[in-house]
Design a protein around this motif. Structure first.
Motif, PDB file in Angstrom:
ATOM      1  N   GLU A 176       0.825  -1.213   0.000  1.00  0.00           N
ATOM      2  CA  GLU A 176       0.000   0.000   0.000  1.00  0.00           C
ATOM      3  C   GLU A 176       0.856   1.259   0.000  1.00  0.00           C
ATOM      4  N   CYS A 180      -0.164   0.603  -4.157  1.00  0.00           N
ATOM      5  CA  CYS A 180      -0.979  -0.508  -4.659  1.00  0.00           C
ATOM      6  C   CYS A 180      -2.406  -0.373  -4.129  1.00  0.00           C
ATOM      7  N   ASN A 181      -3.397  -0.395  -5.017  1.00  0.00           N
ATOM      8  CA  ASN A 181      -4.785  -0.307  -4.574  1.00  0.00           C
ATOM      9  C   ASN A 181      -5.271  -1.656  -4.048  1.00  0.00           C
ATOM     10  N   LYS A 182      -6.461  -1.649  -3.458  1.00  0.00           N
ATOM     11  CA  LYS A 182      -6.982  -2.848  -2.814  1.00  0.00           C
ATOM     12  C   LYS A 182      -7.130  -4.020  -3.781  1.00  0.00           C
ATOM     13  N   ARG A 184      -5.607  -4.636  -6.701  1.00  0.00           N
ATOM     14  CA  ARG A 184      -4.317  -5.186  -7.115  1.00  0.00           C
ATOM     15  C   ARG A 184      -3.591  -5.838  -5.941  1.00  0.00           C
TER      16      ARG A 184
END
Length: 278
Positions: A176, A180-182, A184
């Motif tokens: 994160e 990095c999004n949730k 991915r």
């Protein structure tokens, strides 16, 4: 003395294996016999091995159609169960509040409810949905898949939840921080780490959905929609007197399960072992 005990134990296991395999022996042997030969001595080997009765059973029970139907229902049910249950378990494991704990306990509690106690209310609910909301739930493969996912989700969420708890949160926090999004984060980092338990869950659900008879018998009525267990049931009921055809049909029914289990056995043992170690 120790060798004698081991020898006695091995003999005992061999005899026990013969007892468990005896029904399969009777089924396979009698599938090659004529009706007269079968009634004469059900335990004896056939005088000649011919696939005549297998061909007749294959055609009469419409095996190919049942196989395709079972394959579609099983694959779709298992894929959806794995996707939805893994995401649900991850969110519940990583959300520390009373709502997530309550939802998780609801999933666990539903595992204790026998299907037989809710099958009639379930059918009434699905009929109501189809009648009033015009969503085809009854007599469709998609409706059966929807129900399979619902019934298999509890066990899958329970197994995933316990496994995810062993994954360090620091890995996700580091991802994160890198932006990095949730979505991915889960599919690129978390889900690959769930490979062992995913294979175990997939195998358990494949065996369960493929061999399931009760739920498909309640949902599917058209002959063209029947799965292999349903095809075998109606075949056996219609040709009860012709036992050699029934034995051939039963043998055809278990062949896909045996082949699948031969390939999946090592993965199943790995998954169970990993789960025990976790």
């Amino acid at each position: 003395m120790v060798k004698a005990r081991v020898y006695i134990f091995e003999v005992f296991l061999f005899i026990l294996a013969l007892v468990f395999l005896s029904p399969i022996y009777i089924m396979v042997v009698n599938s090659f016999k004529s009706r007269a030969e079968l009634y004469e001595n059900p335990l004896a080997l056939p005088t000649s091995f011919s696939f005549e009765y297998y061909i007749q059973a294959f055609e009469k029970m419409n095996f190919l159609s049942g196989f395709v139907n079972s394959l579609y229902v099983t694959v779709a049910s298992v894929v959806l169960t794995v996707i939805l249950a893994s995401m649900t378990a991850w969110m519940l494991a990583r959300t520390d509040n009373k709502w997530s704990k309550t939802i998780y306990l609801v999933f666990v509690a539903t595992m204790l409810i026998p299907f037989q106690t809710i099958m009639m209310p379930l059918m009434q609910s699905m009929n109501w949905v189809q009648t009033h909301l015009n969503i085809p739930m009854m007599n469709t493969h998609e409706g059966l898949i929807y129900m399979n996912v619902g019934f298999n989700a509890s066990m899958a969420v329970f197994l995933y939840h316990g496994f995810i708890k062993t994954i360090p949160v620091a890995l996700e926090e580091a991802a994160e921080l890198e932006g990095c999004n949730k979505f991915r984060l889960f599919w690129s980092i978390v889900f690959p780490m769930l490979k062992t338990i995913t294979v175990t869950i997939a195998i358990i659900n494949i065996m369960g959905v493929w061999n399931d008879f009760l739920l498909p018998s309640l949902v599917l009525t058209d002959k063209s929609l029947r799965t292999i267990p349903l095809s075998m049931f109606y075949f056996f009921g219609e040709f009860t007197i012709v036992w050699n055809l029934a034995m051939a049909g039963l043998t055809l029914t278990i062949i896909p399960v045996v082949i699948f289990y031969m390939f999946a056995q090592k993965y199943m043992i790995k998954g169970i072992t990993a789960g025990a170690l976790k």
